[in-house]
Design a protein around this motif. Structure first.
Motif, mmCIF file in Angstrom:
data_model
loop_
_atom_site.group_PDB
_atom_site.id
_atom_site.type_symbol
_atom_site.label_atom_id
_atom_site.label_comp_id
_atom_site.label_asym_id
_atom_site.label_seq_id
_atom_site.Cartn_x
_atom_site.Cartn_y
_atom_site.Cartn_z
ATOM 1 N N VAL A 134 0.842 -1.200 0.000
ATOM 2 C CA VAL A 134 0.000 0.000 0.000
ATOM 3 C C VAL A 134 0.877 1.251 0.000
ATOM 4 C CG1 VAL A 134 -1.621 1.353 1.368
ATOM 5 C CG2 VAL A 134 -1.964 -1.100 1.061
ATOM 6 N N ALA A 135 1.927 1.212 0.815
ATOM 7 C CA ALA A 135 2.761 2.406 0.949
ATOM 8 C C ALA A 135 3.556 2.684 -0.319
ATOM 9 C CB ALA A 135 3.709 2.237 2.130
ATOM 10 N N LEU A 136 4.024 1.642 -0.966
ATOM 11 C CA LEU A 136 4.968 1.865 -2.069
ATOM 12 C C LEU A 136 4.378 1.656 -3.456
ATOM 13 C CD1 LEU A 136 8.031 0.123 -0.451
ATOM 14 C CD2 LEU A 136 7.605 2.564 -0.617
ATOM 15 N N ALA A 155 0.712 1.170 -4.273
ATOM 16 C CA ALA A 155 -0.588 1.796 -4.522
ATOM 17 C C ALA A 155 -0.441 3.298 -4.694
ATOM 18 C CB ALA A 155 -1.538 1.478 -3.379
ATOM 19 N N ARG A 156 0.591 3.876 -4.096
ATOM 20 C CA ARG A 156 0.827 5.308 -4.196
ATOM 21 C C ARG A 156 1.066 5.733 -5.649
ATOM 22 N NH1 ARG A 156 4.985 8.963 -2.954
ATOM 23 N NH2 ARG A 156 6.483 7.319 -3.281
ATOM 24 N N ARG A 157 1.499 4.765 -6.461
ATOM 25 C CA ARG A 157 1.759 5.036 -7.870
ATOM 26 C C ARG A 157 0.545 5.597 -8.578
ATOM 27 N NH1 ARG A 157 5.150 3.642 -11.974
ATOM 28 N NH2 ARG A 157 3.541 3.264 -13.473
ATOM 29 N N GLU A 158 -0.609 5.186 -8.108
ATOM 30 C CA GLU A 158 -1.826 5.591 -8.815
ATOM 31 C C GLU A 158 -2.216 7.023 -8.507
ATOM 32 O OE1 GLU A 158 -2.834 3.668 -11.168
ATOM 33 O OE2 GLU A 158 -1.310 2.236 -10.511
ATOM 34 N N ARG A 159 -1.321 7.765 -7.924
ATOM 35 C CA ARG A 159 -1.641 9.143 -7.596
ATOM 36 C C ARG A 159 -1.761 9.977 -8.868
ATOM 37 N NH1 ARG A 159 3.412 9.091 -8.665
ATOM 38 N NH2 ARG A 159 4.725 10.920 -8.785
#
Lengths: 293, 353
Positions: free
Chosen positions: A281-283, A285-289
Motif C-alpha cells: 500500500v505504501a509503495l 498503490a501510491r503510484r496511482e496518484r
C-alpha cells in the motif's frame, strides 16, 4: 468452453506438488493450532482447546520479544542489503578490468547452504580461535565475544545475513538496471537533471518494481531465518538473537508443544502478510496518484 | 533562438573515425534536416550537438557560444527521441513539466506553460494519463510538448517519426512543420527518409559515411545533385543511372551507354573522354510516340501514377507516368527523355559534370 482435459493433465503435477507440500500442510498446521498436542507430555492426545493457544501467545513475553527482535533484524538486514546491493549493481554496470570475474565470484555466498554459512561464521567468530575476534582485538583492541555481548551477537546475525543475501539483491537490481532503456536518462540530462536528480526522478522510479520484488522476497526470508542464526548463536546470549523462527523451532522440537508452535506459525504468517500488504500500500498503490501539480 | 555552427567536427570511437570533419551553418530559425542512410553519422552528429556524445575534434557553437565542453543541460536545447523517451512513471503533465520543475520554476508557471503547450498540441485531455495509456502519435506529441515547454534555443529531433505508421507519419510531419512555422525555433532534424527531408526542410544536409555530400535547399538538391549518391538518394522513386560515354557524332554530342543505347544530352555539353554516368529521374521520362523504344518488363500502377520498368536497349530504366497507359509486360513502348532534365556524372568520382 470445451473441457480441457489435456490442460488439467499438464497442470496436475504442479497442483499435486502444491497440494502435498503447500496446501495440505498449511491446513494441517491451522488444524493443529486449535489443539493442545504434546505427544511426549502428560497427555499425549490431541485435545481441541479453541483459541487458547492464540490467547496464550498474546501474553507470552518470550514470543513478543522474539517478534520485536525479528522485526529489528529484518529491518536492518533488508535495508542494508538493498542499499549495498544497489551500490554493487551500479558498480557492476561500470566498465573495469575483471568485471566479469567479480560479477561471478560475488554470487558465491548464494550457493552456500544457510547451515554452512552459520557454521563458518561461528568458526570465524568464536573467541580465541576465530579470525574476526583476533583481528578486532589486534587492530582496534575490541573484544568480540558473541557469547556474552548481546548487541554484538545481534549485529553479527545482521552482518551474516547481509553477507549471505546481498548478492541476490545485486543480481536482481543489476538485471533491472541492464534492462532500462537509455533514452530517458539522456532525456533527463537534456532536461537539466543532475546525477542526484536523475537517481531520484528517473532511476529509482524505473527500477522500483525490481526493488519491491526484492524487498518482499528478502523480507519474507528474513522473517523466517532459523538455521544460520541457530548455528551462529543458538539464539543467545539470553534471548538477544532468538528470532521468531528459532522460537518456534524451540517450542516445537525440544519442547514438543506442537499446538502452541503451530499457533505461533500461523500468527507469524499472518504478520508477514500484513507487513507485505502495508509495504504494498505504501509503495505500490501510491503510484496511482495524480500528477504532482 | 539561435544560430548553430558546426565547424570541422570529427568523432572517433577509439581509433575508428566515424565523422570526418563536418561543417554546417544553421541560421537562426532555420529548419535543417540531416539525412542519409543508416550508419552515415547523422544521429551521432545530432547527439554531439546535444552533448550526449563527446566531440573528438572541431567545434559546435550554439548562439555564438562554443559548447564542446558544456553539459547537455546547459546548452539550452530540447531533444525529441525516436522512441519518445518519456518517463514511464510520470503523467503526461509531469513529463512535460519536468524540465521546468528541475529548474525550480514555481508551480503556477509550470502549470501555465504545460497548459499552453498542451493546447498547441491538443493534449489537454491527456494530461493525467501515463505514457503507457497513450498511442504512438500521442506519445510523440507529449515528447514534443516537453520540448516546447522549455522554450529552448534549438530543437533537436532524432528520427521522431520512425516508430509511427505511414499515415500518422504524414500527419505528424505536417504538425511538426506547422509547429516550426509558429514557434520559429531553430530546428535540427535527423531522418533517413528523404521524403521527410524534402517536405520539411529549409535546408537539407545529405550525409554518407561520416561526410557531408551536399548541403542545399530541397529543390536545389533535387534539381542539381552534386554527385551520384545525392542524385540517387533524393527523389522517389529514385533516379535511373546508365553507365556509358559521351561521343561526338555528326557534329552533336550524345551519350552512348555501355550497352549501346543512345540517349540525348543538353546542347553544348562538352565532349568528355572519360566514362560518365547518365542520370534521369523516372518522372522525367514521358511516354510519347516519337521517342526511344523500350520493352516493358514490369508495371506497377499506384493509382496516381504508373511505374513502368522497361529495357531501353540493354539498359534497365524506370519511368513514372501520370497518364494511364494501356500496355502489358512484354509490349514495346516509346519513351521520350527531355535532354535538359538529364544529369551527367563522372563515372570515376561520381561528381556532377
Amino acid at each position: 468452453m470445451r473441457p480441457n482435459t489435456v490442460g488439467w493433465l499438464m497442470l496436475a503435477p504442479t497442483i499435486a506438488i502444491l497440494g502435498i507440500f503447500g496446501i495440505i500442510p498449511f491446513i494441517y498446521v491451522l488444524y493443529v493450532s486449535f489443539h493442545q498436542w504434546n505427544p511426549f507430555g502428560a497427555s499425549p492426545d490431541m485435545i481441541y482447546n479453541g483459541a487458547n493457544n492464540f490467547r496464550r501467545l498474546v501474553f507470552d513475553t518470550e514470543f513478543l520479544t522474539s517478534i520485536a527482535f525479528t522485526m529489528k533484524f529484518a529491518f536492518f538486514a533488508v535495508l542494508s542489503e538493498i542499499a549495498l546491493g544497489y551500490l554493487l549493481a551500479q558498480l557492476f554496470m561500470k566498465e573495469f578490468p575483471g568485471r566479469g570475474f567479480f560479477r561471478t565470484i560475488h554470487t558465491l555466498p548464494l550457493i552456500v547452504a544457510p547451515i554452512v554459512v552459520g557454521s563458518v561464521w561461528r568458526l570465524m567468530t568464536t573467541p580465541s580461535i576465530g579470525i574476526i575476534p583476533y583481528l578486532l582485538k589486534s587492530w582496534f583492541g575490541y573484544d568480540l565475544n558473541i557469547g556474552r555481548d548481546a548487541t554484538a551477537a545481534f549485529a553479527l546475525t545482521v552482518i551474516m545475513d547481509i553477507w549471505h543475501w546481498t548478492p541476490l539483491v545485486t543480481l536482481t537490481l543489476l538485471a533491472a538496471l541492464l534492462a532500462l532503456p537509455k533514452e530517458p536518462f539522456e532525456q533527463a540530462q537534456i532536461d537539466g537533471a543532475n546525477r542526484r536528480q536523475i537517481f531520484w526522478h528517473v532511476t529509482l522510479p524505473m527500477i522500483r518494481p525490481a526493488i519491491l520484488a526484492t524487498v518482499f522476497i528478502r523480507l519474507m526470508d528474513a522473517l523466517r531465518t532459523v538455521d544460520e542464526v541457530w548455528m551462529l548463536t543458538s539464539g543467545g546470549p539470553g534471548a538477544a538473537t532468538r528470532f521468531v523462527g528459532l522460537h518456534i523451532w524451540k517450542i516445537v522440537f525440544p519442547k514438543t508443544d506442537y499446538g502452541y508452535g503451530a499457533a505461533i506459525s500461523v500468527i507469524v504468517l499472518y504478520l508477514t502478510l500484513v507487513m507485505c500488504w502495508l509495504l504494498y500500500v505504501a509503495l505500490v498503490a501510491r503510484r496511482e496518484r495524480k500528477r504532482t501539480f | 533562438m539561435a544560430h548553430v555552427t558546426v565547424t570541422d567536427v570529427t568523432k572517433k570511437y577509439g581509433a575508428l573515425p566515424v565523422i570526418h570533419g563536418v561543417g554546417i551553418d544553421i541560421a537562426d530559425g532555420e529548419f535543417v534536416v540531416l539525412v542519409g542512410p543508416s550508419g552515415c553519422g547523422k544521429s551521432t552528429l545530432l547527439r554531439m550537438i546535444a552533448g550526449l556524445e563527446t566531440i573528438s575534434g572541431g567545434t559546435v557553437a550554439i548562439g555564438g557560444r562554443v559548447v564542446n565542453d558544456v553539459l547537455p543541460k546547459d546548452r539550452d536545447i530540447a531533444m525529441v527521441f525516436q522512441n519518445y523517451a518519456l518517463y514511464p512513471h510520470k503523467t503526461v503533465a509531469d513529463n512535460m513539466g519536468f524540465p521546468l520543475k528541475l529548474k525550480g520554476a514555481p508551480r503556477s508557471e509550470i502549470e501555465a506553460k504545460v497548459r499552453k503547450a498542451a493546447d498547441i498540441l491538443d493534449l489537454g485531455k491527456l494530461l493525467d494519463r501515463y505514457p503507457k495509456q497513450l498511442s504512438g502519435g500521442q506519445r510523440q506529441r507529449v515528447a514534443m510538448g516537453r520540448a516546447i515547454v522549455r522554450d529552448p534555443q534549438v530543437f533537436l529531433f532524432d528520427e521522431p517519426l520512425s516508430n509511427l505508421d505511414a499515415k500518422l507519419r504524414v500527419t505528424m510531419r505536417v504538425e511538426i512543420k506547422e509547429l516550426h512555422q509558429r514557434l520559429k525555433t531553430t530546428t535540427i532534424y535527423v531522418t533517413h527518409d528523404q521524403i521527410e527531408a524534402m517536405t520539411m526542410a529549409d535546408k537539407i544536409v545529405v550525409m554518407r559515411d561520416g561526410r557531408v555530400e551536399q548541403i542545399g535547399a530541397p529543390l536545389d538538391l533535387y534539381d542539381r545533385p552534386a554527385n551520384v549518391f545525392v542524385a540517387g538518394f533524393i527523389g522517389s522513386p529514385s533516379m535511373n543511372f546508365v553507365p556509358g560515354r559521351l561521343s561526338m557524332a555528326s557534329g552533336q554530342v550524345n551519350f552512348v551507354s555501355d550497352k549501346g543505347t543512345v540517349l540525348p544530352v543538353p546542347e553544348g555539353t562538352p565532349d568528355h573522354g572519360e566514362p560518365v554516368i547518365y542520370g534521369i529521374r523516372p518522372e522525367h521520362i514521358d511516354v510519347r510516340p516519337d521517342g526511344l523504344s523500350a520493352r516493358i518488363s514490369v508495371l506497377e500502377p499506384t493509382g496516381s501514377e504508373t511505374q513502368i520498368f522497361a529495357h531501353l536497349g540493354g539498359d534497365p530504366v524506370m519511368a513514372a507516368v501520370r497518364d494511364r497507359v494501356a500496355v502489358t509486360p512484354g509490349d514495346t513502348i516509346s519513351f521520350r527523355i527531355d535532354p535538359y532534365r538529364a544529369h551527367l556524372f563522372e563515372a570515376r568520382s561520381g561528381r556532377r559534370l
